[in-house]
Design a protein around this motif. Sequence first.
Motif, PDB file in Angstrom:
ATOM      1  N   THR A 188      -6.919   7.692  -5.654  1.00  0.00           N
ATOM      2  CA  THR A 188      -7.540   7.335  -4.377  1.00  0.00           C
ATOM      3  C   THR A 188      -7.518   5.827  -4.186  1.00  0.00           C
ATOM      4  OG1 THR A 188      -8.954   9.294  -4.452  1.00  0.00           O
ATOM      5  CG2 THR A 188      -9.636   7.529  -2.984  1.00  0.00           C
ATOM      6  N   ASP A 189      -7.836   5.104  -5.234  1.00  0.00           N
ATOM      7  CA  ASP A 189      -7.783   3.636  -5.160  1.00  0.00           C
ATOM      8  C   ASP A 189      -6.364   3.147  -4.869  1.00  0.00           C
ATOM      9  OD1 ASP A 189     -10.480   3.438  -5.634  1.00  0.00           O
ATOM     10  OD2 ASP A 189     -10.275   2.944  -7.771  1.00  0.00           O
ATOM     11  N   ARG A 190      -5.370   3.755  -5.517  1.00  0.00           N
ATOM     12  CA  ARG A 190      -3.968   3.377  -5.281  1.00  0.00           C
ATOM     13  C   ARG A 190      -3.574   3.661  -3.833  1.00  0.00           C
ATOM     14  NH1 ARG A 190      -0.431   5.520 -10.422  1.00  0.00           N
ATOM     15  NH2 ARG A 190      -1.410   4.225 -12.018  1.00  0.00           N
ATOM     16  N   LEU A 191      -3.998   4.841  -3.348  1.00  0.00           N
ATOM     17  CA  LEU A 191      -3.674   5.204  -1.973  1.00  0.00           C
ATOM     18  C   LEU A 191      -4.326   4.238  -0.987  1.00  0.00           C
ATOM     19  CD1 LEU A 191      -2.274   7.161  -0.056  1.00  0.00           C
ATOM     20  CD2 LEU A 191      -4.289   8.633  -0.206  1.00  0.00           C
ATOM     21  N   GLN A 192      -5.557   3.866  -1.264  1.00  0.00           N
ATOM     22  CA  GLN A 192      -6.226   2.890  -0.402  1.00  0.00           C
ATOM     23  C   GLN A 192      -5.480   1.554  -0.418  1.00  0.00           C
ATOM     24  OE1 GLN A 192     -10.247   2.909  -1.900  1.00  0.00           O
ATOM     25  NE2 GLN A 192     -10.916   4.469  -0.434  1.00  0.00           N
ATOM     26  N   SER A 193      -5.034   1.165  -1.587  1.00  0.00           N
ATOM     27  CA  SER A 193      -4.269  -0.090  -1.690  1.00  0.00           C
ATOM     28  C   SER A 193      -2.963   0.015  -0.907  1.00  0.00           C
ATOM     29  CB  SER A 193      -3.951  -0.421  -3.143  1.00  0.00           C
ATOM     30  OG  SER A 193      -5.129  -0.673  -3.860  1.00  0.00           O
ATOM     31  N   LEU A 194      -2.269   1.131  -1.044  1.00  0.00           N
ATOM     32  CA  LEU A 194      -1.021   1.329  -0.311  1.00  0.00           C
ATOM     33  C   LEU A 194      -1.271   1.376   1.188  1.00  0.00           C
ATOM     34  CD1 LEU A 194       0.804   3.932  -2.587  1.00  0.00           C
ATOM     35  CD2 LEU A 194       1.425   1.544  -2.229  1.00  0.00           C
ATOM     36  N   ASN A 195      -2.345   2.031   1.596  1.00  0.00           N
ATOM     37  CA  ASN A 195      -2.687   2.072   3.019  1.00  0.00           C
ATOM     38  C   ASN A 195      -2.999   0.676   3.535  1.00  0.00           C
ATOM     39  OD1 ASN A 195      -2.241   4.772   3.347  1.00  0.00           O
ATOM     40  ND2 ASN A 195      -4.397   5.368   3.390  1.00  0.00           N
TER      41      ASN A 195
ATOM     42  N   TYR B  68      -1.175  -1.121   6.583  1.00  0.00           N
ATOM     43  CA  TYR B  68      -1.868  -1.723   7.724  1.00  0.00           C
ATOM     44  C   TYR B  68      -1.375  -3.158   7.941  1.00  0.00           C
ATOM     45  CZ  TYR B  68      -5.275   2.062   8.300  1.00  0.00           C
ATOM     46  OH  TYR B  68      -5.868   3.268   8.544  1.00  0.00           O
ATOM     47  N   ILE B  69      -1.232  -3.887   6.861  1.00  0.00           N
ATOM     48  CA  ILE B  69      -0.762  -5.278   6.968  1.00  0.00           C
ATOM     49  C   ILE B  69       0.661  -5.296   7.515  1.00  0.00           C
ATOM     50  CG2 ILE B  69      -0.125  -7.328   5.631  1.00  0.00           C
ATOM     51  CD1 ILE B  69      -2.529  -6.662   3.792  1.00  0.00           C
ATOM     52  N   MET B  70       1.514  -4.389   6.983  1.00  0.00           N
ATOM     53  CA  MET B  70       2.903  -4.339   7.453  1.00  0.00           C
ATOM     54  C   MET B  70       2.942  -3.939   8.927  1.00  0.00           C
ATOM     55  SD  MET B  70       5.023  -2.729   4.258  1.00  0.00           S
ATOM     56  CE  MET B  70       6.523  -2.647   5.194  1.00  0.00           C
ATOM     57  N   GLU B  71       2.058  -3.035   9.321  1.00  0.00           N
ATOM     58  CA  GLU B  71       2.003  -2.593  10.706  1.00  0.00           C
ATOM     59  C   GLU B  71       1.644  -3.770  11.625  1.00  0.00           C
ATOM     60  OE1 GLU B  71       0.320   1.460  12.561  1.00  0.00           O
ATOM     61  OE2 GLU B  71      -1.264   0.086  11.898  1.00  0.00           O
ATOM     62  N   GLU B  72       0.653  -4.559  11.199  1.00  0.00           N
ATOM     63  CA  GLU B  72       0.220  -5.701  12.000  1.00  0.00           C
ATOM     64  C   GLU B  72       1.293  -6.783  12.050  1.00  0.00           C
ATOM     65  OE1 GLU B  72      -3.565  -7.233  10.825  1.00  0.00           O
ATOM     66  OE2 GLU B  72      -4.570  -5.317  11.118  1.00  0.00           O
ATOM     67  N   VAL B  73       1.940  -7.020  10.911  1.00  0.00           N
ATOM     68  CA  VAL B  73       2.941  -8.085  10.839  1.00  0.00           C
ATOM     69  C   VAL B  73       4.202  -7.684  11.593  1.00  0.00           C
ATOM     70  CG1 VAL B  73       4.462  -9.355   9.258  1.00  0.00           C
ATOM     71  CG2 VAL B  73       2.047  -9.049   8.699  1.00  0.00           C
ATOM     72  N   SER B  74       4.673  -6.439  11.380  1.00  0.00           N
ATOM     73  CA  SER B  74       5.945  -6.018  11.975  1.00  0.00           C
ATOM     74  C   SER B  74       5.791  -5.581  13.421  1.00  0.00           C
ATOM     75  CB  SER B  74       6.567  -4.893  11.161  1.00  0.00           C
ATOM     76  OG  SER B  74       5.801  -3.703  11.320  1.00  0.00           O
TER      77      SER B  74
ATOM     78  N   ILE C  87      -7.780   8.843   4.398  1.00  0.00           N
ATOM     79  CA  ILE C  87      -8.081   9.266   3.031  1.00  0.00           C
ATOM     80  C   ILE C  87      -9.374  10.091   3.070  1.00  0.00           C
ATOM     81  CG2 ILE C  87      -8.611   8.541   0.687  1.00  0.00           C
ATOM     82  CD1 ILE C  87      -7.101   5.940   1.315  1.00  0.00           C
ATOM     83  N   PRO C  88      -9.294  11.370   2.699  1.00  0.00           N
ATOM     84  CA  PRO C  88     -10.515  12.184   2.719  1.00  0.00           C
ATOM     85  C   PRO C  88     -11.464  11.772   1.601  1.00  0.00           C
ATOM     86  CG  PRO C  88      -8.703  13.442   1.803  1.00  0.00           C
ATOM     87  CD  PRO C  88      -8.139  12.122   2.256  1.00  0.00           C
TER      88      PRO C  88
END
Length: 144
Positions: A91-98, A102-108, A117-118
């Motif tokens: 879950t922590d890894r998934l949060q980090s990847l998300n 989000y950063i890539m979405e904002e930048v690109s 994440i449930p």
Amino acid sequence: MTSCGQNVSSGSEKDYVMVDDKKKRRMVSNRESARRSRMRKQNHLDELLTQVAKLQNENNEIVHHIDSTTEHYLQVDAENNVLRAQMMELTDRLQSLNSVLYIMEEVSGFPFDIPEIPDPLMKPWQLTCHSQPIMASANMFQFR
């Protein structure tokens, strides 16, 4: 008188013999009754001892079953603890990847489909895990 006195004494002897016979029969009857009573008590004691042995065996089997079930429970609990720790790590890894997405979405400027994440502690029945099927068998919950 002598003949009369002899009749009285012989009648008295018959009475004495009759009383003596009755007393002997009563004594024999009492002995037999006491012997039967002792036999009944012994049989009852034997039955009770057999029942005690049977109950002790049943108790030992139950204790063994409880020990076995407790051991199985401890194994399952340990496995659950490992799985919970792995789930939290993933879950922590998934949060980090998300977060990276989000950063890539904002930048690109390109929108990404970022799944929510449930929270497994709040609604564990809503967890979706399509990659691994759950395997079960009929004897999965039988303890021996």
